[in-house]
Design a protein around this motif. Structure first.
Motif, PDB file in Angstrom:
ATOM      1  N   TYR A   5       0.850  -1.185   0.000  1.00 29.87           N
ATOM      2  CA  TYR A   5       0.000   0.000   0.000  1.00 29.87           C
ATOM      3  C   TYR A   5       0.884   1.232   0.000  1.00 29.87           C
ATOM      4  N   TYR A   6       0.507   2.223  -0.801  1.00 27.62           N
ATOM      5  CA  TYR A   6       1.207   3.508  -0.796  1.00 27.62           C
ATOM      6  C   TYR A   6       0.234   4.594  -1.210  1.00 27.62           C
ATOM      7  N   THR A   7       0.222   5.671  -0.459  1.00 29.28           N
ATOM      8  CA  THR A   7      -0.532   6.852  -0.867  1.00 29.28           C
ATOM      9  C   THR A   7       0.149   8.090  -0.318  1.00 29.28           C
ATOM     10  N   ARG A   8       0.112   9.132  -1.099  1.00 24.91           N
ATOM     11  CA  ARG A   8       0.497  10.467  -0.641  1.00 24.91           C
ATOM     12  C   ARG A   8      -0.596  11.386  -1.156  1.00 24.91           C
ATOM     13  N   ARG A   9      -1.298  12.009  -0.210  1.00 19.70           N
ATOM     14  CA  ARG A   9      -2.414  12.871  -0.575  1.00 19.70           C
ATOM     15  C   ARG A   9      -2.240  14.223   0.069  1.00 19.70           C
ATOM     16  N   PHE A  10      -2.540  15.242  -0.703  1.00 17.70           N
ATOM     17  CA  PHE A  10      -2.502  16.589  -0.159  1.00 17.70           C
ATOM     18  C   PHE A  10      -3.754  16.822   0.671  1.00 17.70           C
ATOM     19  N   LEU A  11      -3.600  17.498   1.788  1.00 21.97           N
ATOM     20  CA  LEU A  11      -4.713  17.699   2.709  1.00 21.97           C
ATOM     21  C   LEU A  11      -5.508  18.955   2.402  1.00 21.97           C
ATOM     22  N   ASN A  12      -4.865  19.976   1.886  1.00 25.67           N
ATOM     23  CA  ASN A  12      -5.560  21.238   1.604  1.00 25.67           C
ATOM     24  C   ASN A  12      -6.201  21.207   0.229  1.00 25.67           C
ATOM     25  N   ARG A  13      -7.297  21.936   0.105  1.00 25.99           N
ATOM     26  CA  ARG A  13      -7.924  22.120  -1.193  1.00 25.99           C
ATOM     27  C   ARG A  13      -7.074  23.056  -2.038  1.00 25.99           C
ATOM     28  N   ARG A  14      -7.316  23.029  -3.332  1.00 25.89           N
ATOM     29  CA  ARG A  14      -6.619  23.951  -4.233  1.00 25.89           C
ATOM     30  C   ARG A  14      -6.886  25.379  -3.779  1.00 25.89           C
ATOM     31  N   GLY A  15      -5.862  26.195  -3.859  1.00 17.51           N
ATOM     32  CA  GLY A  15      -6.012  27.592  -3.471  1.00 17.51           C
ATOM     33  C   GLY A  15      -5.589  27.872  -2.042  1.00 17.51           C
ATOM     34  N   HIS A  16      -5.475  26.835  -1.236  1.00 19.65           N
ATOM     35  CA  HIS A  16      -4.994  27.007   0.128  1.00 19.65           C
ATOM     36  C   HIS A  16      -3.498  26.705   0.123  1.00 19.65           C
ATOM     37  N   LEU A  17      -2.752  27.601   0.716  1.00 21.80           N
ATOM     38  CA  LEU A  17      -1.302  27.456   0.685  1.00 21.80           C
ATOM     39  C   LEU A  17      -0.833  26.450   1.712  1.00 21.80           C
ATOM     40  N   ALA A  18       0.430  26.136   1.664  1.00 21.73           N
ATOM     41  CA  ALA A  18       1.121  25.220   2.570  1.00 21.73           C
ATOM     42  C   ALA A  18       1.087  23.803   2.004  1.00 21.73           C
ATOM     43  N   GLY A  19       2.119  23.083   2.321  1.00 17.38           N
ATOM     44  CA  GLY A  19       2.285  21.733   1.797  1.00 17.38           C
ATOM     45  C   GLY A  19       1.779  20.668   2.736  1.00 17.38           C
ATOM     46  N   ALA A  20       0.544  20.750   3.135  1.00 18.23           N
ATOM     47  CA  ALA A  20      -0.022  19.760   4.043  1.00 18.23           C
ATOM     48  C   ALA A  20      -0.275  18.460   3.276  1.00 18.23           C
TER      49      ALA A  20
END
Length: 103
Positions: A5-20
């Motif tokens: 299993y592998y996943t990397r998902r961004f937590l913020n919606r588009r338009g929100h800054l920061a690399g969460a």
């Protein structure tokens, strides 16, 4: 390392800054030969330069605890989400009252 299993998902919606992001992986040991018994797992959550990594062992003595840890996290996130929804509703009501008074 092959991964089950592998996943990397961004937590913020588009338009929100920061690399969460959240990163999770579990090694696939189905074809492993040799004496190494440890399975590599990774669970990392990052937000605005802060990062946490959690260990989830799969060996027979620790698997139940790893699953318990996941269950506690899931339950906490579900309850936390419900509290945010309610507070968001209250904040919207307060904001509407303030705007109505200003008119």
């Amino acid at each position: 390392m092959p991964r089950r299993y592998y996943t990397r998902r961004f937590l913020n919606r588009r338009g929100h800054l920061a690399g969460a992001y959240v990163l999770a992986s579990v090694e696939d040991t189905s074809r492993r030969t040799g004496d190494r018994v440890y399975t590599e797992t990774d669970f990392t959550v990052a937000d605005c330069g802060r990062q946490i990594s959690l260990d989830f062992d799969v060996d027979p003595e620790c698997l139940a605890n790893s699953l318990h840890k996941i269950d506690v996290l899931m339950s906490t996130l579900t309850s936390f989400r419900a509290a945010l929804v309610e507070e968001g509703r209250l904040a919207a009501e307060r904001e509407a009252r303030v705007k109505a008074k200003k008119r």
